[in-house]
Design an enzyme around this catalytic site. Structure first.
Site, PDB file in Angstrom:
ATOM      1  NE  ARG A 196      -2.316  -1.221   3.577  1.00 54.02           N
ATOM      2  CZ  ARG A 196      -1.767  -0.424   4.471  1.00 54.02           C
ATOM      3  NH1 ARG A 196      -1.848   0.890   4.340  1.00 54.02           N
ATOM      4  NH2 ARG A 196      -1.162  -0.905   5.533  1.00 54.02           N
ATOM      5  CE1 TYR A 236       1.792  -6.954  -3.570  1.00 51.83           C
ATOM      6  CE2 TYR A 236       0.660  -5.815  -1.797  1.00 51.83           C
ATOM      7  CZ  TYR A 236       1.416  -6.872  -2.237  1.00 51.83           C
ATOM      8  OH  TYR A 236       1.801  -7.851  -1.372  1.00 51.83           O
ATOM      9  CE  LYS A 270      -7.104  -3.721   4.995  1.00 52.58           C
ATOM     10  NZ  LYS A 270      -5.738  -4.050   5.188  1.00 52.58           N
ATOM     11  CG  HIS A 279      -7.115  -2.977   9.837  1.00 54.55           C
ATOM     12  ND1 HIS A 279      -5.809  -2.535   9.956  1.00 54.55           N
ATOM     13  CD2 HIS A 279      -7.077  -4.032   8.988  1.00 54.55           C
ATOM     14  CE1 HIS A 279      -5.023  -3.307   9.212  1.00 54.55           C
ATOM     15  NE2 HIS A 279      -5.752  -4.212   8.623  1.00 54.55           N
ATOM     16  CB  SER A 282      -0.765  -3.458   7.966  1.00 53.23           C
ATOM     17  OG  SER A 282      -1.935  -2.750   7.627  1.00 53.23           O
ATOM     18  CB  CYS A 342       0.545  -6.062  14.012  1.00 56.76           C
ATOM     19  SG  CYS A 342       1.746  -4.783  13.610  1.00 56.76           S
ATOM     20  CG  ASP A 386      -7.356  -7.192   6.743  1.00 54.00           C
ATOM     21  OD1 ASP A 386      -6.385  -7.037   7.502  1.00 54.00           O
ATOM     22  OD2 ASP A 386      -7.585  -6.436   5.777  1.00 54.00           O
ATOM     23  NE  ARG A 391       0.117  -8.581   2.515  1.00 60.37           N
ATOM     24  CZ  ARG A 391      -0.459  -8.205   3.645  1.00 60.37           C
ATOM     25  NH1 ARG A 391      -1.577  -8.761   4.060  1.00 60.37           N
ATOM     26  NH2 ARG A 391       0.066  -7.252   4.381  1.00 60.37           N
TER      27      ARG A 391
END
Ligand code: GTP
Ligand code: SPV
Ligand code: MN
Length: 589
Positions: free
Chosen positions: A76, A204, A213, A233, A255, A257, A282, A374
């Site tokens: 991002r 991406y 998002k 989130h 993110s 974590c 998420d 990912r």
């Protein structure tokens, strides 16, 4: 010019808008996605023929592919992400802002003729369970077959979305073009007042899969404020005790974590009879139910998870989830066509092809997989998927957990004294930056509720919205703060994390149900001596003591530094939260 024709919908609002966007972008053809298996196969074959997807070893990874993004387009881009509200103040000091007219004008220039020689895919999708009144419909127009295929995994995509839309004009208008992937011409723009997203110049993840998002969090949070709910989130998990009672928790970690890992956790042996079920990994949409409890829905239908660090020990359920039907992005690959990343089980292979497609040798100082590489995998592959994922009303939340990546200060677990104190803990959360966004990693920054990059409006108003929720919640979830990432003086993690986080979760559930007493500290409630179940845990008691300790001098510095964070919001900052800060500070000074 391509003509827009389909037998999938007669919605004139939709067809008119697509016509207009096709006129702007001038694709060679417009293809409506129906979400069928046949279409998936066709698009996959096309992507393979163009080198956009690379087939993996089909015995080891059935129906799975590798995608390598442009090396300048791997995460991002927060500095290129804009909230385009008419007034700058409505985006607030933590968001980049552009006036809507200026943003549309600038991006029109970029989109003009941008799909010449390319296909415009019309990707209709639903965020949230099909048919639920809480779900939101989006249409993403994209020139990327990779995006279309990922959206097919991550959302309820295709005909069901168009059927649910019917003749309505209420849908998110998303326009996406990969363009020449030039970071100088990359913009991710959100127009909450138009329910629109324009994204240019990146293929991406969060920049390009607009349901995630962009819609489910940035636009979603703005809608939530207007409509009285929360877009967060957060992972959502269910935990069943040996008697068969299930409690649900939602947890916001920034993110990279630990959300996916926590949501798929396997409890350690000590917790025989306990089971964890994943609802989401998420994003959570939270609403007040008729019973006065907070109910959560996962708007997504798949996982776009961090590959590095995923292995059979840390996250066996993720390993099983990605065994088939998965798109891997920017991982390394073995000679045998198997995927590899740092932290995978087994020996490091002598030779690999790295994420850029270059030869890689064991011992190289370069990473073979990108740190933000990912997997995109369907939720239905998850062996511990909750049976309530498609339930339109969601699951009732007993506890909310906030957790950052902090090498010091924040203890393993702490409960807030009440809702306002919990909102204060969330609003002052800080975390070390990770590879999920471009820029330096390991820098501590405030990331309130893990939403710094995702709030679609002024963060001070967002805090107020959180505070206001209490009035509508006669049975609020209890709020907790955790930190899996505290380190000793040698820089080693003090807490083993992963499955052992069950020990902390158990205390949280016990507290949420009012089953155990607690120890008060100046800053919050912590487990009483002996209440955190440590049996069978193979670490020194001193490490646990250090992980759970509250050091007054560290907290004093922490509380003082929060002033600047709050001050930047000026008059819009809720007084309640500054008073919380002062009250805590008055206890130490
Ligand atoms: P996003 O998808 O970016 O939102 O990330 P996420 O919050 O889902 O994070 P994820 O679970 O993918 O974990 C990110 C990284 O943190 C991985 O490298 C994990 O191995 C690591 N991690 C996850 N849980 C723990 C934990 O309990 N302790 C430690 N030390 N590391 C963890
Ligand atoms: C995150 O960065 O929080 C992610 C990955 O979950 S992305 O989809 O790129 O936002
Ligand atoms: Mn995330």
């Amino acid at each position: 010019m391509a003509t827009v024709s389909t037998n999938l919908t007669t919605n004139t609002h939709l067809l008119g808008w697509i016509e207009e966007m096709a006129k702007l972008c001038t694709p060679d053809q417009v293809v409506f996605c129906d979400g069928s298996e046949g279409e998936k196969k066709r698009l996959t074959e096309f992507a393979v023929s163009k080198g956009i997807l690379i087939p993996l070893n089909h015995e080891k990874h059935p129906n799975s592919y590798l995608h390598r993004s442009n090396p300048n387009d791997v995460a991002r881009v927060e500095h290129l992400t804009f909230i385009c509200t008419p007034k700058k103040d409505d985006a607030g000091p933590t968001n980049n802002w552009m006036a809507p007219d200026e943003a549309y004008a600038k991006l029109k220039g970029l989109f003009e003729g941008s799909m010449k020689g390319r296909t415009m895919y019309v990707v209709p999708y639903v965020m949230g369970p099909l048919g639920s009144e809480h779900s939101k419909i989006g249409i993403e127009l994209t020139d990327s077959v990779y995006v279309a295929l990922n959206m097919g995994i991550m959302t309820r995509m295709g005909k069901p979305a168009l059927d649910m839309l019917g003749q309505s004009n209420d849908f998110n208008r998303g326009l996406h073009c990969t363009g020449d992937v030039n970071p100088e011409r990359r913009y991710i723009c959100h127009f909450p007042q138009d329910n629109a997203i324009w994204s240019f110049g990146s293929g991406y993840g969060g920049n390009a899969l607009l349901g995630k998002k962009c819609l489910a969090l940035r636009i979603g949070s703005a809608l939530g404020r207007k409509e009285g709910w929360l877009a967060e989130h957060m992972l959502i998990l269910g935990v069943e005790d040996p008697e068969g009672n299930t409690s649900y928790v939602a947890a916001a970690f920034p993110s990279a974590c630990g959300k996916t890992n926590f949501a798929m956790m396997i409890p350690p042996k000590r917790f025989a009879g306990w089971k964890v079920f994943t609802v989401g990994d998420d994003i959570a949409w939270l609403r007040v139910g008729e019973d006065g409890r907070l109910w959560a829905v996962n708007p997504e239908n798949g996982y776009f998870g961090v590959a590095p660090g995923t292995n059979m020990k840390s996250n066996p359920n993720a390993m099983k989830t990605i065994q088939k039907d998965t798109i891997f992005t920017n991982v390394a690959v073995t000679k045998n066509g198997e995927v590899w990343w740092e932290g995978l089980d087994g020996e490091v292979p002598d030779e690999l092809t790295d994420w850029k497609g270059q030869p890689w040798k064991k011992g190289s100082t370069e990473k073979a997989a990108h740190p933000n590489s990912r997997f995109t995998a369907p939720a239905s592959n998850n062996p511990i998927l909750s049976k309530h994922v498609n339930d339109p009303k969601g699951v009732p939340i007993s506890a909310i957990i906030f957790g950052g990546r902090r090498s010091s200060t924040v203890p393993l677990v702490m409960q807030s004294f009440n809702w306002a104190h919990g909102v204060y803990l969330g609003s002052t959360m800080a975390s070390e930056t990770t590879a999920a966004a471009t820029g330096a990693t390991g820098v501590v920054r405030r990331d309130p509720m893990a939403m710094l990059p995702f709030a679609g409006y002024n963060m001070a108003d967002y805090f107020q919205h959180w505070l206001n929720m209490q009035k509508h919640l006669p049975q609020p979830p209890k709020i907790f703060m955790v930190n899996w990432f505290r380190k000793n003086k040698d820089g080693k993690f003090l807490w083993p994390g992963y499955g052992d986080n069950m020990r902390v979760l158990k205390w949280i559930i016990d507290r949420a149900q009012g089953k155990v007493a607690t120890q008060e500290t100046l800053f919050g409630w912590v487990p009483k001596q002996g209440h955190l179940d440590l049996s069978g845990l193979d670490i020194a008691p001193e490490a646990v003591d250090e992980a759970t300790s509250i050091v007054e001098s560290e907290w004093k510095a922490e509380l003082e530094s929060q002033k600047q964070w709050f001050d930047q919001f000026g008059e819009r900052m809720p007084k309640t939260l500054e008073l919380q800060r002062q009250m805590l500070l008055s206890r130490v000074s």
